[in-house]
Design a protein around this motif. Structure first.
Motif, mmCIF file in Angstrom:
data_model
loop_
_atom_site.group_PDB
_atom_site.id
_atom_site.type_symbol
_atom_site.label_atom_id
_atom_site.label_comp_id
_atom_site.label_asym_id
_atom_site.label_seq_id
_atom_site.Cartn_x
_atom_site.Cartn_y
_atom_site.Cartn_z
ATOM 1 N N PHE A 39 34.235 3.535 -26.296
ATOM 2 C CA PHE A 39 36.151 3.028 -26.693
ATOM 3 C C PHE A 39 37.098 4.357 -26.278
ATOM 4 O O PHE A 39 37.891 4.016 -25.826
ATOM 5 N N TYR A 40 36.973 5.920 -27.443
ATOM 6 C CA TYR A 40 38.100 6.445 -27.302
ATOM 7 C C TYR A 40 37.932 6.746 -25.890
ATOM 8 O O TYR A 40 39.140 7.715 -25.598
ATOM 9 N N ARG A 42 37.060 5.684 -22.981
ATOM 10 C CA ARG A 42 37.523 4.695 -21.963
ATOM 11 C C ARG A 42 39.364 4.166 -22.604
ATOM 12 O O ARG A 42 39.518 4.169 -21.132
ATOM 13 N N GLU A 43 39.659 4.778 -23.503
ATOM 14 C CA GLU A 43 41.197 4.999 -23.571
ATOM 15 C C GLU A 43 41.670 5.712 -23.712
ATOM 16 O O GLU A 43 43.040 5.736 -23.382
ATOM 17 N N ASN A 44 41.065 6.783 -23.595
ATOM 18 C CA ASN A 44 41.156 8.421 -23.657
ATOM 19 C C ASN A 44 42.674 8.485 -24.523
ATOM 20 O O ASN A 44 43.847 8.972 -24.894
ATOM 21 N N LEU A 45 42.294 7.951 -25.548
ATOM 22 C CA LEU A 45 42.237 8.121 -26.902
ATOM 23 C C LEU A 45 43.488 9.160 -27.460
ATOM 24 O O LEU A 45 44.146 9.577 -28.281
ATOM 25 N N GLN A 185 43.146 -3.621 -30.346
ATOM 26 C CA GLN A 185 42.124 -3.547 -28.720
ATOM 27 C C GLN A 185 40.785 -3.163 -28.966
ATOM 28 O O GLN A 185 40.049 -4.268 -28.384
ATOM 29 N N SER A 189 37.601 -5.543 -28.798
ATOM 30 C CA SER A 189 36.689 -5.523 -27.836
ATOM 31 C C SER A 189 35.116 -5.609 -29.025
ATOM 32 O O SER A 189 33.968 -5.401 -28.412
#
Length: 221
Positions: A39-40, A42-45, A185, A189
């Motif tokens: 998730f990190y 993918r979201e470029n968190l 978000q 997910s």
């Protein structure tokens, strides 16, 4: 044991299996560090919340270890309100985990009792009732999925209002690194993944039970 007692015992056995399976899937996904990493990524968190990938993963690991009583939260990263809320979350985790163990024990004991009482006919009776109980659970999961997908924000608010007796879960992104790590978000997910895993498992149960049902129907006749 009469028919109604037999049906009740088997439904309890089925119910215990399904509840413990659901809780097991929830725990597996919630503590799956790779899910967080993906998730990190993918979201470029990390850069968007002014930290590094390594620091983000380290603080996520710290968060998960805190929930399982293996560490204390990093006070340089988590705010005071974050920590207070996570205390409530840890209580919820402990209750849920103990509930899962309770239902596993009930499943094992009820299965042993059914096997002792009905001997060669035990699997015939279990498979005969299994699909009805399972389909009820599948329907409930589908209805819940529909409610969540219709308005996730409303569901998420009601979920917190139901489980928590305070407003510590109302975190601000300006003050809370916790909410920055796991924004709405992320939970959309996560819950989507959990529901898909539950449905896949339950459909697998359905297929396997139908195979056993045919086999033990032949044996019983």
């Amino acid at each position: 044991m009469n028919k109604y007692l037999r049906q009740t015992l088997i439904v309890i056995q089925n119910f215990s299996l399904f509840i413990s399976a659901i809780l097991g899937i929830i725990f597996y996904n919630c503590f799956n560090l790779n899910f967080y990493k993906n998730f990190y990524l993918r979201e470029n968190l990390a850069p968007s919340i002014n930290t590094t990938d390594d620091e983000l993963i380290n603080n996520t690991t710290n968060l998960l270890e805190y929930l399982t009583n293996k560490a204390e939260l990093n006070t340089t990263w988590f705010s005071e309100k974050d920590i207070l809320h996570m205390k409530d979350v840890r209580v919820l985790y402990n209750v849920s985990f103990n509930l899962m163990i309770f239902f596993i024990i009930i499943f094992i004991l009820s299965t042993i009792l059914i096997a002792l009482v009905y001997k060669n006919y035990a699997m015939f009776y279990i498979t005969k009732t299994f699909n009805k109980t399972l389909l009820a659970f599948i329907l409930l999961v589908i209805v819940l999925a529909g409610i969540i997908s219709y308005n996730f924000t409303s569901f998420w608010i009601k979920f917190h209002q139901l489980l928590f007796t305070n407003d510590l879960w109302l975190l601000s992104p300006e003050e809370s690194n916790l909410i920055k790590m796991v924004p709405e978000q992320f939970f959309i997910s996560l819950i989507t993944t959990i529901i898909l895993h539950i449905l896949i498992l339950f459909v697998s149960f359905l297929v396997v039970n139908n195979i056993f049902k045919k086999k033990f129907k032949i044996i019983s006749t």
